[in-house]
Scaffold this motif. Structure first.
Motif, mmCIF file in Angstrom:
data_model
loop_
_atom_site.group_PDB
_atom_site.id
_atom_site.type_symbol
_atom_site.label_atom_id
_atom_site.label_comp_id
_atom_site.label_asym_id
_atom_site.label_seq_id
_atom_site.Cartn_x
_atom_site.Cartn_y
_atom_site.Cartn_z
ATOM 1 N N ALA A 180 -3.135 13.808 -12.154
ATOM 2 C CA ALA A 180 -2.020 14.126 -11.262
ATOM 3 C C ALA A 180 -1.899 13.092 -10.145
ATOM 4 O O ALA A 180 -0.783 12.681 -9.778
ATOM 5 C CB ALA A 180 -2.210 15.518 -10.674
ATOM 6 N N ILE A 181 -3.043 12.672 -9.616
ATOM 7 C CA ILE A 181 -3.024 11.661 -8.559
ATOM 8 C C ILE A 181 -2.608 10.300 -9.120
ATOM 9 O O ILE A 181 -1.814 9.563 -8.515
ATOM 10 C CB ILE A 181 -4.406 11.563 -7.883
ATOM 11 N N TYR A 182 -3.131 9.965 -10.301
ATOM 12 C CA TYR A 182 -2.853 8.645 -10.897
ATOM 13 C C TYR A 182 -1.376 8.461 -11.227
ATOM 14 O O TYR A 182 -0.847 7.351 -11.124
ATOM 15 C CB TYR A 182 -3.694 8.490 -12.166
ATOM 16 N N LYS A 183 -0.690 9.542 -11.592
ATOM 17 C CA LYS A 183 0.709 9.432 -11.999
ATOM 18 C C LYS A 183 1.622 8.979 -10.861
ATOM 19 O O LYS A 183 2.743 8.532 -11.101
ATOM 20 C CB LYS A 183 1.196 10.775 -12.547
ATOM 21 N N SER A 184 1.116 9.081 -9.619
ATOM 22 C CA SER A 184 1.935 8.622 -8.499
ATOM 23 C C SER A 184 2.006 7.095 -8.433
ATOM 24 O O SER A 184 2.947 6.537 -7.872
ATOM 25 C CB SER A 184 1.391 9.170 -7.173
#
Length: 500
Positions: free
Chosen positions: A432-436
């Protein structure tokens, strides 16, 4: 003054019919006991020689070693599996461990029920056979059938649930007191040792053969050796044999009655929550830490690959497991006579002491890999203080005829709220964090780093749970001892039904 918690325990004697001497775990007069009476020495005192007991423990320790090697071999070749099956996200890869743990925890209560009532050796033989067959089969899954690999990993949990639930109770029936503490320590040392060797064998087999699937074939081969040794060298002692000089105790209380009794045991409940916190930590760290270190190397433009980190992390896990397990048991034996509630306090100190080490590990990795390994070593050493001490606590606060159920319930709660979900949870948060900021190697490292921050807070909770355990463990230990004594007195004062 009667200890708190002992009243309900002693009431169990009057509400449920117990007997001493039968090894079947069923009430006298039942059909099974009628058949048992036709067998030579049925219901008689069974004395297992020290030599045979130590041989049995050696066999059980060997199987425990292979058990945990197999469990973490997958983590040792996780990157290879992701490449082979074209898996791009971390949460899907985490399913391999989550599905395994879920099947493990769902079946543990069933094996706990069976382990308190039927021949534990036969149950372990059947379960280990399923484990070895499914583990070997998973190495032949082809590229388009990732779902089958997940399914087979789930079935591996069937066999491992039978062993992990029952084996400690057999050790508890072979030894008592200080000897049992030492033997339990040795048995549980093989958890981190096996886990560390799992990384090493997984990564090493893949490197030597050029095929990650060979990593999944080594442990089944070693497991067959353990299965043969179990069949021929491991006895099935009467339940409670160590505490009753070979007599053994049995009971016909229902499964629900056993659960109700355990839930009234406050030190058992709080220590189970502590075990859960430890399982969350070890499951998350074992699955993701080598990958985290490898990504840290990428951000620092270092040349060593993922296999190197698996070897080093595995070696650290082995070393801290041996040192921490021995240190924890040594502290327990040293302080137990001086501080009656020393065991849960040792566990609390281990959990809380690991918290700053975990924080430093997470935030130093981007700057210095060697310094990171130093704090990984210290953190794992402190966490490893707990394994043998926790197991020993369960054996002396729970009566022999409920130990398999107690082990199973603790395993179920520990895995359900602990390492069943922690690899997937951290992987999902990382994704979820990486998708930013997708496509950035530095951000891929940082996304996993931020997800790992959950672990120190779980460690704080674990320390609190063990402190709460220390408030009640003296009372609950006395209650268990009193109940065993009452069962033996009842046996001596009651005329057992005549059997042909």
């Amino acid at each position: 003054m009667e200890p708190k918690g002992s009243v309900s325990s002693l009431q169990d004697v009057t509400t449920h019919r117990w007997s001493v001497g039968s090894n079947l775990g069923l009430p006298y007069g039942s059909f099974a006991n009628s058949l048992a009476s036709l067998t030579p020495n049925a219901g008689e005192k069974q004395v297992i020689s020290p030599k045979r007991a130590y041989v049995a423990v050696a066999v059980l320790c060997y199987i425990n070693l292979v058990n945990y090697m197999e469990r973490y071999t997958i983590a040792g070749v996780l990157t290879n599996i992701q490449t082979f099956f074209a898996i791009s996200d971390d949460s899907t890869a985490g399913l391999l461990q989550t599905v395994f743990i879920c099947s493990f925890l769902l079946l543990a209560p069933a094996f706990g029920y069976l382990g308190d009532r039927y021949n534990r050796k036969y149950i372990m033989i059947a379960g280990i056979s399923v484990w070895l067959l499914t583990a070997l089969s998973s190495s032949f899954v082809t590229q388009s059938y990732f779902w089958l690999l997940v399914l087979l990993r789930g079935l591996v949990g069937v066999g491992e649930a039978s062993y992990s639930t029952i084996a400690p109770t057999i050790i508890g029936d072979l030894f008592v007191g200080g000897k049992r503490s030492i033997v339990i320590c040795v048995f549980y040392i093989f958890i981190p040792v096996g886990s560390g060797l799992g990384y090493i064998i997984g990564g090493g087999s893949a490197t030597l053969t050029g095929d990650w699937r060979w990593a999944l074939r080594v442990t089944p081969i070693l497991g067959v050796v353990g299965l043969v040794l179990l069949v021929f060298l491991c006895p099935h002692p009467p339940r409670g044999a160590a505490e009753t000089h070979g007599e053994g105790v049995t009971g016909d209380s229902s499964y629900l009655e056993d659960i109700k009794h355990l839930l009234k045991n406050r030190s058992y409940v709080w220590s189970s929550f502590g075990v859960t916190a430890l399982a969350f930590l070890t499951g998350a760290l074992a699955f993701w830490m080598p990958t985290f270190l490898s990504r840290a190397r990428v951000t620092q433009e270092l040349q060593c690959g993922l296999t190197f980190d698996f070897f080093i992390f595995g070696a650290v896990t082995v070393a801290t497991g041996i040192m921490g397990g021995g240190l924890g048991t040594g502290l327990s034996r040293w302080f137990r006579d001086k501080v009656p509630n020393a065991d849960p306090l040792i566990c609390a100190v281990g959990m809380l002491g690991a918290v700053p080490c975990l924080f430093i590990t997470i935030f130093v990795a981007s700057a210095s890999i060697p310094a990171t390994y130093v704090f990984i070593f210290l953190g794992e050493l402190l966490l490893s203080l707990n394994w043998a001490v926790m197991a020993d606590m369960l054996l002396y606060i729970v009566i022999p005829t409920r130990r398999s159920t107690a082990e199973a319930l603790q395993i179920t709660v520990g895995h359900l709220l602990g390492d069943a979900g922690s690899p997937y949870l951290l992987g999902a948060i990382s994704n979820a964090i990486y998708k930013s900021k997708p496509g950035n190697d530095d951000w891929r490292f940082r996304s996993l780093k931020y997800s790992l921050v959950i672990c120190p807070f779980v460690g704080l909770l674990g320390g609190l749970f063990f402190f709460l355990t220390s408030r009640y463990i003296i009372e609950d230990r006395k209650a268990a001892q009193q109940l065993i004594e009452v069962l033996l007195v009842e046996h001596k004062t009651t005329i057992l039904p005549q059997r042909d």
